[in-house]
Design a protein around this motif. Structure first.
Motif, PDB file in Angstrom:
ATOM      1  N   ASP A  17     -16.260  -5.968 -34.685  1.00  0.00           N
ATOM      2  CA  ASP A  17     -17.307  -5.096 -35.229  1.00  0.00           C
ATOM      3  C   ASP A  17     -18.318  -5.927 -36.006  1.00  0.00           C
ATOM      4  N   GLN A  18     -19.526  -5.400 -36.089  1.00  0.00           N
ATOM      5  CA  GLN A  18     -20.572  -6.048 -36.880  1.00  0.00           C
ATOM      6  C   GLN A  18     -21.317  -4.957 -37.651  1.00  0.00           C
ATOM      7  N   PRO A  19     -20.802  -4.581 -38.842  1.00  0.00           N
ATOM      8  CA  PRO A  19     -21.439  -3.499 -39.612  1.00  0.00           C
ATOM      9  C   PRO A  19     -22.872  -3.876 -39.983  1.00  0.00           C
ATOM     10  N   ALA A  20     -23.764  -2.883 -39.913  1.00  0.00           N
ATOM     11  CA  ALA A  20     -25.190  -3.154 -40.090  1.00  0.00           C
ATOM     12  C   ALA A  20     -25.679  -2.923 -41.510  1.00  0.00           C
ATOM     13  N   SER A  21     -24.796  -2.523 -42.425  1.00  0.00           N
ATOM     14  CA  SER A  21     -25.212  -2.303 -43.808  1.00  0.00           C
ATOM     15  C   SER A  21     -24.023  -2.529 -44.725  1.00  0.00           C
ATOM     16  N   VAL A  22     -24.313  -2.710 -45.999  1.00  0.00           N
ATOM     17  CA  VAL A  22     -23.243  -2.871 -46.977  1.00  0.00           C
ATOM     18  C   VAL A  22     -22.374  -1.615 -47.018  1.00  0.00           C
ATOM     19  N   ALA A  23     -23.010  -0.453 -46.946  1.00  0.00           N
ATOM     20  CA  ALA A  23     -22.271   0.801 -47.023  1.00  0.00           C
ATOM     21  C   ALA A  23     -21.292   0.969 -45.866  1.00  0.00           C
ATOM     22  N   ALA A  24     -21.562   0.297 -44.734  1.00  0.00           N
ATOM     23  CA  ALA A  24     -20.694   0.428 -43.564  1.00  0.00           C
ATOM     24  C   ALA A  24     -19.504  -0.526 -43.602  1.00  0.00           C
ATOM     25  N   ILE A  25     -19.507  -1.466 -44.538  1.00  0.00           N
ATOM     26  CA  ILE A  25     -18.453  -2.490 -44.566  1.00  0.00           C
ATOM     27  C   ILE A  25     -17.061  -1.902 -44.849  1.00  0.00           C
ATOM     28  N   PRO A  26     -16.890  -1.026 -45.846  1.00  0.00           N
ATOM     29  CA  PRO A  26     -15.539  -0.518 -46.105  1.00  0.00           C
ATOM     30  C   PRO A  26     -14.890   0.124 -44.887  1.00  0.00           C
ATOM     31  N   GLU A  27     -15.615   0.969 -44.169  1.00  0.00           N
ATOM     32  CA  GLU A  27     -15.018   1.618 -43.001  1.00  0.00           C
ATOM     33  C   GLU A  27     -14.695   0.599 -41.923  1.00  0.00           C
ATOM     34  N   SER A  28     -15.571  -0.399 -41.751  1.00  0.00           N
ATOM     35  CA  SER A  28     -15.332  -1.436 -40.757  1.00  0.00           C
ATOM     36  C   SER A  28     -14.039  -2.190 -41.060  1.00  0.00           C
ATOM     37  N   MET A  29     -13.815  -2.507 -42.324  1.00  0.00           N
ATOM     38  CA  MET A  29     -12.619  -3.253 -42.701  1.00  0.00           C
ATOM     39  C   MET A  29     -11.368  -2.379 -42.629  1.00  0.00           C
ATOM     40  N   LEU A  30     -11.495  -1.108 -42.996  1.00  0.00           N
ATOM     41  CA  LEU A  30     -10.356  -0.201 -42.898  1.00  0.00           C
ATOM     42  C   LEU A  30      -9.935   0.004 -41.438  1.00  0.00           C
ATOM     43  N   ARG A  31     -10.910   0.186 -40.572  1.00  0.00           N
ATOM     44  CA  ARG A  31     -10.606   0.381 -39.150  1.00  0.00           C
ATOM     45  C   ARG A  31     -10.011  -0.907 -38.562  1.00  0.00           C
ATOM     46  N   GLY A  32     -10.608  -2.050 -38.942  1.00  0.00           N
ATOM     47  CA  GLY A  32     -10.104  -3.330 -38.451  1.00  0.00           C
ATOM     48  C   GLY A  32      -8.669  -3.573 -38.859  1.00  0.00           C
ATOM     49  N   TYR A  33      -8.356  -3.248 -40.117  1.00  0.00           N
ATOM     50  CA  TYR A  33      -6.988  -3.441 -40.605  1.00  0.00           C
ATOM     51  C   TYR A  33      -6.008  -2.558 -39.838  1.00  0.00           C
ATOM     52  N   ARG A  34      -6.386  -1.304 -39.650  1.00  0.00           N
ATOM     53  CA  ARG A  34      -5.479  -0.380 -38.965  1.00  0.00           C
ATOM     54  C   ARG A  34      -5.246  -0.814 -37.517  1.00  0.00           C
ATOM     55  N   ILE A  35      -6.297  -1.259 -36.842  1.00  0.00           N
ATOM     56  CA  ILE A  35      -6.145  -1.698 -35.451  1.00  0.00           C
ATOM     57  C   ILE A  35      -5.300  -2.966 -35.378  1.00  0.00           C
ATOM     58  N   PRO A  77     -12.924   4.677 -50.357  1.00  0.00           N
ATOM     59  CA  PRO A  77     -12.003   5.794 -50.113  1.00  0.00           C
ATOM     60  C   PRO A  77     -10.593   5.452 -50.579  1.00  0.00           C
ATOM     61  N   ASP A  78      -9.717   6.425 -50.522  1.00  0.00           N
ATOM     62  CA  ASP A  78      -8.306   6.222 -50.824  1.00  0.00           C
ATOM     63  C   ASP A  78      -7.682   5.491 -49.643  1.00  0.00           C
ATOM     64  N   ILE A  79      -7.425   4.184 -49.807  1.00  0.00           N
ATOM     65  CA  ILE A  79      -6.979   3.393 -48.662  1.00  0.00           C
ATOM     66  C   ILE A  79      -5.590   3.808 -48.184  1.00  0.00           C
ATOM     67  N   GLY A  80      -4.843   4.496 -49.032  1.00  0.00           N
ATOM     68  CA  GLY A  80      -3.534   4.972 -48.612  1.00  0.00           C
ATOM     69  C   GLY A  80      -3.594   5.967 -47.466  1.00  0.00           C
ATOM     70  N   ARG A  81      -4.768   6.547 -47.244  1.00  0.00           N
ATOM     71  CA  ARG A  81      -4.927   7.524 -46.166  1.00  0.00           C
ATOM     72  C   ARG A  81      -5.424   6.877 -44.869  1.00  0.00           C
ATOM     73  N   TYR A  82      -5.461   5.542 -44.837  1.00  0.00           N
ATOM     74  CA  TYR A  82      -5.942   4.819 -43.652  1.00  0.00           C
ATOM     75  C   TYR A  82      -4.888   3.827 -43.158  1.00  0.00           C
ATOM     76  N   ALA A  83      -3.628   4.113 -43.437  1.00  0.00           N
ATOM     77  CA  ALA A  83      -2.547   3.202 -43.052  1.00  0.00           C
ATOM     78  C   ALA A  83      -2.381   3.187 -41.529  1.00  0.00           C
ATOM     79  N   PRO A  84      -1.878   2.074 -40.973  1.00  0.00           N
ATOM     80  CA  PRO A  84      -1.590   2.048 -39.536  1.00  0.00           C
ATOM     81  C   PRO A  84      -0.484   3.034 -39.200  1.00  0.00           C
TER      82      PRO A  84
END
Length: 380
Positions: free
Chosen positions: A39-57, A86-93
């Motif tokens: 992934d290549q997030p296009a803004s600072v605001a998009a970084i958290p979701e990008s990292m959460l999704r990357g971690y879960r995958i 966000p609450d990262i506990g809700r994004y666990a693999p």
């Protein structure tokens, strides 16, 4: 998770020379065949979701690498207000996949009544919590275990360890239980080197093959780093850490429900012990014959090392793909052996893999060693 950076996608913001020659559209194309996701997030605001999704995958079985790339403009952007995290506990693999109950019951029934079952284990030990169940399954059946060395799977001093007797163990096998054997086709047959030559296999044609693995979800088409497609009678897509305890429970019930099986299991365990003794004696004789060779033999290298480290806490991070370590050393716990680097002989893996493992052991007091094989060091 690998984090990388690139020059500005907005060409009007590129600085002379350095940004122009360090910008790729897009870097993900370069690594997409080697990763589960990029992934290549296009803004600072998009970084958290990008990292959460990357971690879960990355952490979802079968686990694998993820690459996240950050435009330098995003990296240098001033953050006017705190990010909303966000609450990262809700994004666990998700929990690892368990085995299909019906298929596992079928496997247990076949294994319990086998005359000569053989267990092949390759990367079960990537989840050390699966190893007690592997030993329990082997002991319930009195079956020999061949550790293929993708990770530590089975103790070298266990009376059911047949890792030095692969061909002898398979010769009379009527049931083969393969566990996380990434390349089962390359583990068991002898592939012909010339066209038209008949393919010979160490697996008896009538043997029932059971394979518990998630490898089919991991293989990609870019690198054909697997050999012939193996015949499997009971394929089970599951995490062995989930499947093996369930299989052990089913086996126990099968054996307790048919007491007549126990005498055969005891006789089989004795035969495994005798086969193990012969294989170990043969290996030690070969090592002794090679002890004074010049240049130095693998047997001498491992033998000398063992005498110096056997009373210390140690970890063999790479073994050069050799079985010499199993012959000379007592390897009894997962922390002592990382594996052989996996597919393709692990070329290019030994040096970076060993450095990563040594960093993971930092502060543990363990002596970390790596034997890097022919060509491997220069592959880096």
């Amino acid at each position: 998770i690998v984090l990388g950076g690139t020059g500005p996608m907005d060409a009007s913001l590129r600085r002379p020379f350095i940004d122009w020659v360090h910008t790729a559209l897009v870097q993900g194309n370069q690594v997409r065949d080697y990763t589960k996701w990029d992934d290549q997030p296009a803004s600072v605001a998009a970084i958290p979701e990008s990292m959460l999704r990357g971690y879960r995958i990355a952490m979802t079985e079968p686990q694998g690498p993820v690459y996240l790339c950050f435009d330098v403009e995003v990296q240098e952007e001033q953050v006017a207000k705190p990010l909303l995290l966000p609450d990262i506990g809700r994004y666990a693999p998700p929990a690892a996949p368990a085995a299909n109950r019906e298929a596992l019951q079928q496997a247990a029934s076949v294994l319990a009544r086998a005359a000569w079952p053989v267990i092949l284990a390759d990367t079960v030990g990537r989840n050390p919590e699966a190893l007690p169940a592997l030993r329990e399954v082997a002991e319930l059946l009195g079956a020999g275990v061949v550790d293929r060395g993708g990770r530590f799977n089975f103790p070298t001093n266990h009376p059911l360890d047949l890792s030095l007797a692969l061909e002898d163990a398979l010769q009379d096998a009527d049931v083969i239980l393969a566990l996380d054997v990434y390349d089962l086709g390359g583990t068991t047959p002898s592939i012909p080197h010339s066209r038209g030559e008949e393919r010979k296999t160490a697996v008896p044609e009538a043997a029932t093959v059971i394979h518990i693995t998630l490898a089919d979800m991991f293989q990609q088409s870019w690198a054909a780093d697997y050999q012939i497609l193996p015949e499997v009678d009971i394929p089970i897509a599951a995490d062995t850490a989930e499947a093996l305890p369930a299989l052990a429970a089913l086996l126990r019930a099968e054996i307790e429900g048919e007491p007549g099986l126990k005498a055969g299991i005891a006789r089989r365990a004795e035969r495994v012990g005798e086969m193990r003794r012969r294989a170990n004696e043969q290996a030690k004789a070969q090592n002794q014959a090679a002890w004074n060779l010049r240049p130095i033999s693998h047997a001498r290298l491992y033998g000398e090392l063992w005498q110096r480290i056997k009373d210390l806490p140690w970890s063999l991070l790479n073994s050069g793909g050799r079985l010499s370590a199993r012959t000379e050393w007592e390897i009894t716990e997962p922390e002592q052996f990382l594996g052989n680097g996996g597919r393709g002989g692990g070329l290019g893996f030994a040096l970076p893999g060993s450095i990563g493992a040594a960093l993971a052991h930092k502060g543990s007091g363990r002596l970390c060693m790596s034997i890097i094989g022919d060509g491997d060091f220069l592959m880096n």
